[in-house]
Design an enzyme around this catalytic site. Structure first.
Site, mmCIF file in Angstrom:
data_model
loop_
_atom_site.group_PDB
_atom_site.id
_atom_site.type_symbol
_atom_site.label_atom_id
_atom_site.label_comp_id
_atom_site.label_asym_id
_atom_site.label_seq_id
_atom_site.Cartn_x
_atom_site.Cartn_y
_atom_site.Cartn_z
ATOM 1 N N LYS A 107 51.618 13.907 37.985
ATOM 2 C CA LYS A 107 52.256 13.834 36.667
ATOM 3 C C LYS A 107 52.986 12.511 36.459
ATOM 4 O O LYS A 107 53.299 12.150 35.322
ATOM 5 C CB LYS A 107 53.214 15.006 36.472
HETATM 6 C C1 PLP Z 1 50.921 20.108 36.825
HETATM 7 C C2 PLP Z 1 50.244 20.268 38.137
HETATM 8 C C3 PLP Z 1 48.930 20.788 38.253
HETATM 9 C C4 PLP Z 1 48.147 21.284 37.054
HETATM 10 O O1 PLP Z 1 47.752 20.231 36.203
HETATM 11 P P1 PLP Z 1 47.230 20.551 34.723
HETATM 12 O O2 PLP Z 1 46.979 19.235 34.106
HETATM 13 O O3 PLP Z 1 48.324 21.329 34.055
HETATM 14 O O4 PLP Z 1 45.992 21.388 34.875
HETATM 15 C C5 PLP Z 1 48.340 20.857 39.502
HETATM 16 N N1 PLP Z 1 49.014 20.467 40.603
HETATM 17 C C6 PLP Z 1 50.262 19.979 40.543
HETATM 18 C C7 PLP Z 1 50.952 19.596 41.807
HETATM 19 C C8 PLP Z 1 50.924 19.850 39.313
HETATM 20 O O5 PLP Z 1 52.183 19.373 39.279
#
Ligand code: PLP
Length: 435
Positions: A107
């Site tokens: 993210k």
């Molecule tokens: C947010 C997140 C996900 C999921 O990602 P999306 O884009 O919402 O599908 C998977 N793994 C981690 C560690 C995350 O922080």
């Protein structure tokens, strides 16, 4: 470039409106009016370019009509200065590590890029921008870190008291500067309700310029497409084709991959790997989308019962389930299977993975098994295992050293303001702290 709503009701929006409003008025989500394509020469060059060079090319495809080249170059240079590593574990399994940023999860890509893009878009405007984020953990820390020190923007993070992990709480509450943390005496839904009330409060909004930084913002998807192109470049050195498995919750990461493929990036097939929150695999099976409340799992960043990006995926495939199935497979795996995979990968390769990555590997395994596929596969590793010691350490029987990025937060003093779940209190806080 204009941005269209997946509901096709609102008129197309400018980049500025799409990014600052976050969501079209008709309840859909924004997508670029046309997805740009890479030239054959650019596709050819992917295997020889660094991640940062690829990021520059991809960003200018999306944004060059709206942002002058020098500004765009700086924006990408200053936000995409993150390591991306492709680790080959076997002939058929490679791991794309996207967790080398400040909060050690993928993210960081979206949050850092969005922060600088928003800062550029409000330049010259006279009012400060206030970003409200309700978080159950990971999104809030990436946003807090991504927006730290960005001029013209203050960020207010609402998190449920006692319901985020101690290390997450430190990441939310110790940034200082333009980042303020509110510890809400309630649960995540209360935090989200307070934010929604503020957005619906027209009198407040006449005094305060509000925006959100949640995962539905198109500004977060654009930079996530960059590492898919980087992966394709690296994989081309080994094979003409590969498949990629994406641990998925709200499906923003996967949607960015689909956008990269539309740009011409050669990815043979996608695997959407989910934990026991299986609405997407069920949707692929039956053709009916049935959202439901989420269940708690050890891969908690994927505990989503109504994935927000589903409307983008349906739009990209003109809501034709057969064509969605031709490009995406999806399976769900429970916590027991997830733990088994963490253990198996540790024993076989002496490599430690987090629970989200384990779900991704399970998905790739399943695909290769069912299709008797010898195509190499890549799994996106979305978080560093040190973020989830309580699940990983008992399985591998070892302590995971805390990386310096995470350790630095632990030493700092928590600074948060207590907040009740009454909207009036939150409103008063927003007014009082207005600069
Ligand atoms: C947010 C997140 C996900 C999921 O990602 P999306 O884009 O919402 O599908 C998977 N793994 C981690 C560690 C995350 O922080």
């Amino acid at each position: 470039m204009k941005y269209l709503s997946t509901k096709n009701i609102s008129t197309p929006a400018s980049l500025k409106d799409a990014v600052l409003s976050g969501m079209p008025g008709d309840g859909g989500l924004f997508l670029p009016a046309s997805i740009p394509t890479l030239s054959p020469q650019q596709l050819e060059a992917l295997s020889t370019l660094s991640f940062q060079e690829i990021a520059q090319i991809m960003a200018s495809k999306f944004l060059s009509e709206d942002i002058p080249p020098g500004e765009l170059r700086d924006m990408v240079t200053n936000s995409m200065n993150l390591d991306v590593k492709l680790i080959q574990l076997s002939e058929r399994l490679s791991i794309l590590e996207t967790f080398h940023g400040p909060t050690m999860a993928f993210k960081d890509f979206g949050a850092r890029f969005m922060a600088r893009l928003m800062s550029y878009l409000i330049k010259g405007d006279d009012r400060e921008l206030t970003i409200l984020v309700a978080t159950s953990g990971d999104t809030g820390s990436a946003v807090a870190s991504g927006f730290l020190g960005i001029p013209g923007i203050r960020v207010i993070i609402l998190y449920p008291s006692g319901k985020v992990s101690p290390s997450q709480e430190k990441q939310l509450t110790t940034q200082g500067q333009n980042i303020q943390a509110l510890e809400v005496d309630g649960n995540f839904d209360d935090c989200q309700r307070l934010v929604k009330c503020a957005f619906a409060d027209s009198e407040l909004r006449s005094r305060l310029r509000l925006s959100s930084a949640n995962s539905i913002n198109i500004a977060r998807l654009i930079p996530q497409s960059f590492y898919y192109a980087f992966t394709a470049g690296k994989m081309r050195q080994k094979s003409d084709e590969f498949v990629i498995s994406v641990p998925s919750g709200n499906f923003g990461n996967l949607t960015a991959g689909l956008m990269a493929k539309r740009m011409g990036v050669p990815i043979q097939h996608f695997i959407a790997s989910t934990n026991s929150n299986d609405v997407f695999p069920e949707f692929l099976k039956s053709g009916d989308f049935k959202p439901r409340p989420s269940d708690q799992t050890i891969s908690n960043a994927m505990d989503v019962g109504d994935p927000s990006n589903l409307s983008r995926i349906r739009y990209l495939f003109e809501d034709d389930i057969a064509s969605i199935r031709s490009e995406i497979s999806s399976w769900s795996f429970d916590d027991m299977k997830t733990r088994e995979m963490i253990s198996q990968i540790f024993k076989r390769y002496d490599y430690v993975i987090d629970p989200h990555t384990a779900v991704g590997i399970l998905g790739l395994d399943k695909y290769q098994d069912i299709h008797q596929s010898t195509l190499p596969g890549v799994v996106i590793s979305t978080a560093h295992p040190a973020k989830f010691p309580e699940s990983v350490e008992p399985v591998i029987g070892e302590v995971i050293p805390v990386p310096p990025q995470l350790a630095q937060y632990l030493e700092r003093e928590k600074q948060a303001t207590h907040m009740s779940t009454e909207y009036e209190d939150f409103r008063q806080y927003l007014m009082d702290t207005l600069i």
